[in-house]
Design a protein around this motif. Structure first.
Motif, mmCIF file in Angstrom:
data_model
loop_
_atom_site.group_PDB
_atom_site.id
_atom_site.type_symbol
_atom_site.label_atom_id
_atom_site.label_comp_id
_atom_site.label_asym_id
_atom_site.label_seq_id
_atom_site.Cartn_x
_atom_site.Cartn_y
_atom_site.Cartn_z
ATOM 1 N N ALA A 1 7.690 5.067 -14.804
ATOM 2 C CA ALA A 1 6.941 5.833 -13.803
ATOM 3 C C ALA A 1 7.734 7.059 -13.354
ATOM 4 O O ALA A 1 8.924 6.964 -13.061
ATOM 5 C CB ALA A 1 6.615 4.951 -12.598
ATOM 6 N N ASP A 2 7.056 8.188 -13.305
ATOM 7 C CA ASP A 2 7.664 9.436 -12.820
ATOM 8 C C ASP A 2 7.460 9.617 -11.323
ATOM 9 O O ASP A 2 8.206 10.364 -10.684
ATOM 10 C CB ASP A 2 7.019 10.641 -13.522
ATOM 11 N N GLU A 3 6.419 8.974 -10.795
ATOM 12 C CA GLU A 3 6.033 9.179 -9.402
ATOM 13 C C GLU A 3 5.586 7.847 -8.805
ATOM 14 O O GLU A 3 4.897 7.068 -9.466
ATOM 15 C CB GLU A 3 4.903 10.206 -9.304
ATOM 16 N N ILE A 4 5.984 7.617 -7.563
ATOM 17 C CA ILE A 4 5.639 6.401 -6.846
ATOM 18 C C ILE A 4 4.782 6.770 -5.642
ATOM 19 O O ILE A 4 5.197 7.568 -4.800
ATOM 20 C CB ILE A 4 6.905 5.663 -6.364
ATOM 21 N N ASP A 5 3.584 6.182 -5.571
ATOM 22 C CA ASP A 5 2.701 6.378 -4.418
ATOM 23 C C ASP A 5 2.779 5.115 -3.553
ATOM 24 O O ASP A 5 2.205 4.075 -3.899
ATOM 25 C CB ASP A 5 1.257 6.628 -4.871
ATOM 26 N N LEU A 6 3.503 5.208 -2.460
ATOM 27 C CA LEU A 6 3.782 4.082 -1.567
ATOM 28 C C LEU A 6 2.829 4.097 -0.378
ATOM 29 O O LEU A 6 2.731 5.098 0.328
ATOM 30 C CB LEU A 6 5.222 4.181 -1.053
ATOM 31 N N VAL A 7 2.151 2.969 -0.148
ATOM 32 C CA VAL A 7 1.360 2.845 1.072
ATOM 33 C C VAL A 7 2.311 2.519 2.219
ATOM 34 O O VAL A 7 2.996 1.495 2.208
ATOM 35 C CB VAL A 7 0.290 1.743 0.956
ATOM 36 N N MET A 8 2.379 3.411 3.197
ATOM 37 C CA MET A 8 3.188 3.179 4.376
ATOM 38 C C MET A 8 2.721 1.912 5.086
ATOM 39 O O MET A 8 1.532 1.563 5.045
ATOM 40 C CB MET A 8 3.051 4.379 5.331
ATOM 41 N N ALA B 1 8.278 0.909 9.625
ATOM 42 C CA ALA B 1 7.625 1.727 8.605
ATOM 43 C C ALA B 1 8.605 2.742 8.012
ATOM 44 O O ALA B 1 8.646 2.942 6.788
ATOM 45 C CB ALA B 1 6.419 2.442 9.205
ATOM 46 N N GLU B 2 9.400 3.349 8.854
ATOM 47 C CA GLU B 2 10.358 4.356 8.375
ATOM 48 C C GLU B 2 11.424 3.731 7.487
ATOM 49 O O GLU B 2 11.763 4.274 6.427
ATOM 50 C CB GLU B 2 11.015 5.070 9.555
ATOM 51 N N ASP C 1 10.640 12.611 7.422
ATOM 52 C CA ASP C 1 12.005 12.279 7.829
ATOM 53 C C ASP C 1 12.612 11.175 6.965
ATOM 54 O O ASP C 1 13.836 11.140 6.766
ATOM 55 C CB ASP C 1 12.022 11.832 9.298
ATOM 56 N N ALA C 2 11.760 10.281 6.470
ATOM 57 C CA ALA C 2 12.248 9.144 5.681
ATOM 58 C C ALA C 2 12.454 9.483 4.209
ATOM 59 O O ALA C 2 12.919 8.632 3.449
ATOM 60 C CB ALA C 2 11.286 7.974 5.808
ATOM 61 N N GLY C 3 12.089 10.699 3.791
ATOM 62 C CA GLY C 3 12.394 11.123 2.431
ATOM 63 C C GLY C 3 11.219 11.308 1.501
ATOM 64 O O GLY C 3 11.401 11.428 0.280
ATOM 65 N N ALA C 4 10.002 11.360 2.040
ATOM 66 C CA ALA C 4 8.834 11.577 1.186
ATOM 67 C C ALA C 4 8.895 12.938 0.505
ATOM 68 O O ALA C 4 9.285 13.931 1.126
ATOM 69 C CB ALA C 4 7.555 11.471 2.011
ATOM 70 N N ASP C 5 8.494 12.975 -0.765
ATOM 71 C CA ASP C 5 8.317 14.251 -1.461
ATOM 72 C C ASP C 5 6.910 14.796 -1.225
ATOM 73 O O ASP C 5 6.694 16.002 -1.296
ATOM 74 C CB ASP C 5 8.531 14.068 -2.965
ATOM 75 N N PHE C 6 5.961 13.892 -0.993
ATOM 76 C CA PHE C 6 4.569 14.233 -0.682
ATOM 77 C C PHE C 6 4.108 13.326 0.450
ATOM 78 O O PHE C 6 4.565 12.179 0.558
ATOM 79 C CB PHE C 6 3.641 13.949 -1.874
ATOM 80 N N HIS D 1 -2.810 -2.389 0.986
ATOM 81 C CA HIS D 1 -2.865 -2.726 2.405
ATOM 82 C C HIS D 1 -1.622 -2.338 3.217
ATOM 83 O O HIS D 1 -1.609 -2.522 4.437
ATOM 84 C CB HIS D 1 -3.140 -4.222 2.580
ATOM 85 N N GLY D 2 -0.576 -1.817 2.553
ATOM 86 C CA GLY D 2 0.603 -1.399 3.305
ATOM 87 C C GLY D 2 1.283 -2.558 4.004
ATOM 88 O O GLY D 2 1.583 -2.497 5.194
ATOM 89 N N GLY D 3 1.548 -3.641 3.253
ATOM 90 C CA GLY D 3 2.136 -4.837 3.846
ATOM 91 C C GLY D 3 3.583 -4.651 4.273
ATOM 92 O O GLY D 3 4.141 -3.557 4.195
ATOM 93 N N GLU D 4 4.190 -5.755 4.697
ATOM 94 C CA GLU D 4 5.505 -5.650 5.319
ATOM 95 C C GLU D 4 6.598 -6.404 4.562
ATOM 96 O O GLU D 4 7.681 -6.643 5.105
ATOM 97 C CB GLU D 4 5.414 -6.137 6.768
#
Length: 258
Positions: free
Chosen positions: A97-104, A117-118, A157-162, A77-80
């Motif tokens: 974990a090699d990779e982190i998938d973060l819900v903005m 969010a940023e 801008d915040a540093g995402a690789d993907f 849900h991309g909480g805060e």
């Protein structure tokens, strides 16, 4: 569709798959099955994507395979609660974990608080360390094309690789329209000399035709040589079966696999 070659698409797409099980009822046994499926006679997928609680279990099962372990945080849900998300990220990395998938925090973004969010992405980026960070925008919930463009740039801008379209848990997930916007943002950043950011469509991608459509959009915007596992992933649970069937030469029997 005269240029549609299922086998060629399957050969190209298979090493780009993040083979996913984020079912609510997923078990350690299901994860073991997923790890086994990730290594095929036609080559391995790029990664598996699983709940954080299974990362440590998956690590020895994939040792030496080259298949990465991705996991999700702030999902779905991309909480805060940023401190909790940072802690969740740090534990996942410690577990392997090699990779982190973060819900903005897309709710905050839509409500006119892009700075929140940023900052959350920046803090997760730091906690992730050497792990690759994929930021899920949840484009179907954002909706407005201009906001999808802005969210994509914010994540870069915040540093995402993907940048990733979706969780697969909402009504509208990956769409070609959102893909085009996000890939355009990547192309705009490349033109200005920034390091390549990758793209991951996820949610509802099940057939070879689906895969081919997204690859074609990427080729159109970024060139035929851009797509590789370092820059492009498919988030999918069912796509792999269609790809393997095409490579085995049995896809003609699986009409929906096209």
């Amino acid at each position: 569709m005269p240029d549609f070659d299922p086998k060629a698409i399957a050969k190209r797409a298979l090493p780009l798959v993040d083979l996913t099980n984020l079912n609510d009822d997923c078990t350690a046994k299901d994860v073991a099955i997923l790890c086994d499926r990730a290594v095929t006679a036609h080559g391995n997928v790029a990664a598996i994507c699983i709940w954080p609680r299974f990362v440590a279990d998956a690590r020895p099962l994939l040792a030496g395979s080259g298949v990465k372990i991705a996991t999700v945080v702030n999902f779905p849900h991309g909480g805060e609660k940023t401190l909790e998300v940072v802690d969740e990220t740090a534990k996942a990395v410690a577990d392997g974990a090699d990779e982190i998938d973060l819900v903005m925090a897309y709710g905050a973004f839509k409500a006119g608080r892009p700075g929140f969010a940023e900052e959350q992405i920046r803090r997760v980026r730091k906690a992730a360390g050497e792990a690759k960070l994929k930021v899920i925008l949840e484009t179907g919930e954002i909706g407005d094309p201009l906001l999808i463009h802005a969210a994509s740039q914010l994540a870069v801008d915040a540093g995402a690789d993907f940048i990733k379209t979706s969780t697969g848990k909402v009504a509208v997930n990956a769409t070609p329209e959102a893909a085009e916007i996000m890939l355009t943002v990547i192309e705009e950043n490349r033109r200005h000399g920034r390091i390549d950011v990758g793209f991951k469509p996820a949610g509802g991608i099940r057939t070879i035709a689906d895969a081919g459509a997204y690859l074609a959009i990427a080729d159109k915007i970024l060139g035929a040589n851009w797509v590789c596992a370092q820059t492009f992933r498919f988030g999918a649970s069912g796509l792999l079966d269609a790809l393997v069937a095409a490579l085995d030469g049995t896809a003609a029997q699986l009409g929906e696999g096209y």
